[in-house]
Motif scaffolding. Structure first.
Motif, PDB file in Angstrom:
ATOM      1  N   GLU A 121      34.708  54.483  46.265  1.00  0.00           N
ATOM      2  CA  GLU A 121      34.697  55.284  45.043  1.00  0.00           C
ATOM      3  C   GLU A 121      36.033  55.195  44.315  1.00  0.00           C
ATOM      4  O   GLU A 121      36.081  55.025  43.088  1.00  0.00           O
ATOM      5  N   GLU A 122      37.139  55.303  45.058  1.00  0.00           N
ATOM      6  CA  GLU A 122      38.453  55.223  44.430  1.00  0.00           C
ATOM      7  C   GLU A 122      38.695  53.841  43.838  1.00  0.00           C
ATOM      8  O   GLU A 122      39.281  53.713  42.752  1.00  0.00           O
ATOM      9  N   ALA A 123      38.284  52.797  44.564  1.00  0.00           N
ATOM     10  CA  ALA A 123      38.487  51.436  44.050  1.00  0.00           C
ATOM     11  C   ALA A 123      37.713  51.201  42.764  1.00  0.00           C
ATOM     12  O   ALA A 123      38.210  50.541  41.840  1.00  0.00           O
ATOM     13  N   VAL A 124      36.506  51.728  42.668  1.00  0.00           N
ATOM     14  CA  VAL A 124      35.698  51.554  41.459  1.00  0.00           C
ATOM     15  C   VAL A 124      36.237  52.419  40.323  1.00  0.00           C
ATOM     16  O   VAL A 124      36.320  51.980  39.165  1.00  0.00           O
ATOM     17  N   ARG A 170      37.687  44.219  48.770  1.00  0.00           N
ATOM     18  CA  ARG A 170      38.508  44.523  47.597  1.00  0.00           C
ATOM     19  C   ARG A 170      38.356  43.453  46.529  1.00  0.00           C
ATOM     20  O   ARG A 170      38.289  43.748  45.325  1.00  0.00           O
ATOM     21  N   GLY A 171      38.272  42.181  46.969  1.00  0.00           N
ATOM     22  CA  GLY A 171      38.043  41.104  46.012  1.00  0.00           C
ATOM     23  C   GLY A 171      36.681  41.197  45.338  1.00  0.00           C
ATOM     24  O   GLY A 171      36.554  40.964  44.133  1.00  0.00           O
ATOM     25  N   VAL A 197      33.494  44.884  39.211  1.00  0.00           N
ATOM     26  CA  VAL A 197      33.849  46.036  38.371  1.00  0.00           C
ATOM     27  C   VAL A 197      34.788  45.621  37.245  1.00  0.00           C
ATOM     28  O   VAL A 197      34.492  45.826  36.064  1.00  0.00           O
ATOM     29  N   ARG A 198      35.912  45.032  37.598  1.00  0.00           N
ATOM     30  CA  ARG A 198      36.906  44.705  36.565  1.00  0.00           C
ATOM     31  C   ARG A 198      36.526  43.464  35.770  1.00  0.00           C
ATOM     32  O   ARG A 198      36.565  43.470  34.535  1.00  0.00           O
ATOM     33  N   THR A 199      36.155  42.390  36.476  1.00  0.00           N
ATOM     34  CA  THR A 199      35.896  41.127  35.792  1.00  0.00           C
ATOM     35  C   THR A 199      34.543  41.119  35.089  1.00  0.00           C
ATOM     36  O   THR A 199      34.409  40.536  34.008  1.00  0.00           O
ATOM     37  N   ASP A 258      33.639  29.882  39.203  1.00  0.00           N
ATOM     38  CA  ASP A 258      32.443  30.049  40.036  1.00  0.00           C
ATOM     39  C   ASP A 258      32.460  31.349  40.818  1.00  0.00           C
ATOM     40  O   ASP A 258      31.394  31.901  41.116  1.00  0.00           O
ATOM     41  N   GLY A 259      33.651  31.845  41.170  1.00  0.00           N
ATOM     42  CA  GLY A 259      33.714  33.077  41.956  1.00  0.00           C
ATOM     43  C   GLY A 259      33.034  34.255  41.279  1.00  0.00           C
ATOM     44  O   GLY A 259      32.137  34.884  41.862  1.00  0.00           O
ATOM     45  N   PRO A 260      33.405  34.607  40.034  1.00  0.00           N
ATOM     46  CA  PRO A 260      32.707  35.703  39.350  1.00  0.00           C
ATOM     47  C   PRO A 260      31.224  35.431  39.135  1.00  0.00           C
ATOM     48  O   PRO A 260      30.390  36.341  39.276  1.00  0.00           O
TER      49      PRO A 260
END
Length: 751
Positions: A279-282, A313-314, A320-322, A364-366
């Motif tokens: 939850e905190e990471a998101v 974490r990755g 979420v971010r990318t 390719d990762g995302p």
């Protein structure tokens, strides 16, 4: 935040410390309405809520809060000056200060101090203007006033003034046996005299600001002081890069029993946040759509069962971010995962370029993470439709988006192979440099230890002068020497220590092919031995499970064993054994159990396992030094993983079977090892020639007899016919032509 707020937060008014003591016994620290475990401190967790401490500070010489000015002047002169002829200076300094404070309203000196505005960060010496002598007197006088507990300043009110000998002043007034024990232990730290003095100053400053004795200093209070000092840039020049005030004082107080056993042994352990929840990471990315936010939390939490913390974490950053954070910027009204072709196309265009304008190499990762999200929801909705069915949507990542995935992977492998080829000729130079540097400094240090301060000695044909050091309180003061030719001052103890660990890091990475985290996890227990049936003893290096979660064993060469033996010998010479310490895993965000780590440094007042960041910096320092004399090192960055690829390349290209190399490197798939190996043109030719030689050696010798004249003539005639019978015929030698007219037509044309 204004200085007054900081002052009020550190000037704590309340009942007694019984509540703090009760929480110490329970292993927790009061924080707002609840409690926080001592081992889970966060750098900002205790900043708004100062610890409950007594409002009346202890006064060993008496309470001077309402005393007349002349009485305070006489006490100051008698206590801080033993020479009758110089006491007039102390009387004059204190009269200047008290005369200034008397101009402000208040019934006590504390009230006048707060009304003067100096508690908000204005130095007392400013009232002297350009009079340097008066400024000096006022600085001394306010230090005496703080030590006498005449006034209790805020943190900014204390630190805005300059003191040169505050710790001795404070100790002479406090006469606290516990404080004297702390200072005695601080003087035994294997550090320079200024750093030990700073350790004692931090504790005296905290006691002054909080208005307590050392017996009342809790982990909460010292942590609050450290965080506030760093936040306001009062922890030294490196406060912005992670340095806290009181770092060296914390382990001393812990070893003295002042802090409860449940508290971390170091300040770094107290301020390290560690792993955070999903939850905190998101929530760090502040998503607008709360429903999608809850979906991502549930999805990532379910995926966490099969992932380590670093990978999790990755994945969180990618989804979420990318991904979704950018989707909300492109289409603020997006309510679910059903993306339009236009929206997803804009996102893919954004994905190709990094925020700094450079092209993104890992596209390719995302894409793979987004595709896995949609496909997982499809499959989970079959088993749990009530939970996941509403989020099922067509996957926007098409097969065409990943069409060039394998091509990009081959491009990545080619870049890594070129990187390995570029660094292979540089590795011997780097190895020779770190080896020569350490041996040169070790020889210089050994020669300096044989002479006394102020005596000259000769090392490597150069005359040196050993200079004295001010740090004579330590059992083994640092050794320094001056080059009599160039005048260069060399801190031999420090430089030799840096050169040794630089040599150890480079050599073990070069000889064992370890990952950076595997290097830092080596312990004294990693060195084993195995006795073969014939009685031969083989030295083994046991590598703890790392990336592949598999323990592996490496037979050590004589060179590798020599490096490890030097490390163990160094620890035993300094401590009698390999010290037991903890290590912080930067990837998993956890502290390890105390173990005898081979790569450890004295940091923050205690031994601590070396981090992977330190390994990177050590290698970079060596490359930067080489770049001054070797132009080929300019702009070259040696990563720890480069040594691993060079190690794999050397093994396979020298004839070791690739499956054995995979076992030594800890690869589960032999194709991974094949991707590590950089093939050179010369290697291709030599290996092919060796293959032909081996194949000929295995064939019967009669097959390699000299041809007869008839056979040789028939062979040459075949090529003459083939030059005539061109067409499209590709028949083997000695077989009829499969084409009905081609050969005859060509023969007719020739005739």
């Amino acid at each position: 935040m204004p200085g007054s707020e900081v002052g009020n937060s550190l000037r704590v008014k309340g009942p007694t410390t019984s509540r703090v003591r009760r929480h110490q016994d329970e292993g927790t620290i009061p924080h707002g309405e609840g409690t926080v475990p001592v081992g889970n401190f966060a750098p900002t967790a205790l900043t708004p809520a100062p610890p409950p401490l007594p409002s009346r500070p202890p006064r060993s010489l008496g309470d001077f809060s309402t005393a007349p000015a002349e009485e305070i002047v006489e006490v100051t002169a008698l206590h801080f000056c033993q020479c009758e002829e110089k006491r007039w200076r102390y009387r004059r300094a204190m009269r200047d200060l008290l005369g200034h404070l008397a101009a402000f309203p208040g019934a006590t000196w504390q009230e006048r101090w707060e009304a003067s505005g100096h508690d908000e960060g204005q130095p007392v010496g400013d009232i002297a203007g350009d009079d340097k002598h008066m400024r000096f007197r006022l600085n001394c006088a306010i230090g005496y006033a703080f030590a006498l507990r005449l006034v209790r300043p805020s943190l900014l009110g204390f630190r805005c003034n300059r003191f040169f000998h505050y710790a001795p002043w404070f100790r002479s007034v406090a006469k606290d046996p516990l404080l004297e024990e702390f200072c005695r232990r601080a003087d035994q730290l294997p550090l320079s005299h200024p750093r030990r003095g700073r350790t004692k100053f931090d504790v005296c400053c905290a006691l002054t600001v909080f208005g307590i004795d050392l017996k009342d200093l809790t982990p909460e209070a010292l942590l609050h002081y450290a965080v506030e000092s760093r936040r306001h840039g009062l922890a030294g020049e490196k406060s912005a890069s992670g340095t806290y005030a009181g770092t060296l004082a914390w382990p001393i107080l812990h070893d003295m029993g002042q802090f409860p056993p449940s508290a971390p042994r170091t300040l770094r352990g107290a301020v390290t946040r560690g792993q955070i929840s999903v939850e905190e990471a998101v929530d760090r990315h502040e998503l607008v759509n709360r429903e999608v936010r809850d979906l991502l939390v549930d999805y990532i939490r379910r995926r966490s069962a099969g992932l380590d913390y670093s990978t999790l974490r990755g994945l969180t950053n990618l989804l979420v971010r990318t991904f979704w954070k950018q989707i909300e910027k492109i289409n603020p009204g997006q309510k679910d995962l059903r993306l339009s072709e236009e929206t997803f196309t804009q996102w893919k265009e954004w994905l190709l370029v990094l925020p700094d304008g450079k092209p993104r190499l890992d596209v390719d990762g995302p894409l793979m993470a987004v595709r896995a999200l949609y496909l997982d929801l499809h499959s989970w909705a079959v088993a749990e439709p009530e939970r996941w069915a509403k989020w099922v949507a067509p996957c926007p990542v098409r097969d065409a988006d990943l069409r060039w995935f394998h091509l990009r992977r081959r491009g990545l492998q080619e870049r890594m192979a070129n990187r390995t080829r570029d660094r292979q000729p540089l590795l011997p130079i780097l190895s020779k440099y770190v080896n020569d540097t350490w041996h040169r400094l070790r020889t210089l240090l050994d020669a300096a230890q044989k002479v006394g301060d102020g005596e000259e000695f000769i090392a490597d044909g150069t005359t040196w002068l050993r200079v004295s050091t001010r740090d004579r309180q330590h059992n083994r003061p640092p050794i320094r020497a001056v080059n009599r030719v160039t005048g260069e001052l060399v801190h031999l103890t420090r430089e030799e220590n840096l050169a040794f660990w630089q040599w150890a890091v480079v050599e073990i990475l070069r000889l064992a092919g370890l990952r950076a985290e595997e290097l830092t996890e080596l312990t004294h227990l990693s060195v084993r031995q195995y006795q073969r049936p014939g009685g031969e003893v083989v030295a083994l290096l046991v590598i703890t499970p790392s990336k592949s979660d598999r323990e592996r064993v490496i037979p050590m060469s004589a060179e590798l064993f020599h490096v490890l033996a030097q490390i163990i010998r160094r620890h035993r010479n300094e401590s009698g054994t390999v010290p037991v310490c903890t290590r912080y895993d930067l990837h998993e965000k956890v502290w390890s159990e105390p173990l005898p780590y081979l790569f450890q440094t004295f940091h923050g007042g205690a031994e601590r396992g070396m981090s992977t960041t330190t390994v990177w910096r050590t290698i970079k320092r060596a490359c930067d030094a080489l770049a001054l004399t070797h132009p080929e090192f300019k702009g070259v960055k040696f990563a720890p993983h480069d040594f691993r690829r060079l190690f794999a390349t050397e093994l396979v290209n020298n004839g070791l079977p690739i499956h054995i190399g995979a076992a030594l490197l800890g690869h589960l798939d032999i194709r991974t090892t094949r991707g590590y190996v950089a093939v050179f043109d010369e290697d291709v030719i030599s290996h092919y020639q060796q293959f032909l030689a081996r194949r000929r050696a295995e064939r019967p010798t009669e097959e390699y007899r000299a041809p007869t004249p008839e056979e040789w003539s028939d062979f040459q005639e075949h090529f003459d016919k083939r030059r005539i019978e061109l067409g499209s015929c590709g028949r083997p030698y000695g077989t009829p032509c499969a084409h009905e007219h081609a050969c005859f037509s060509e023969l007719a044309l020739v005739k």
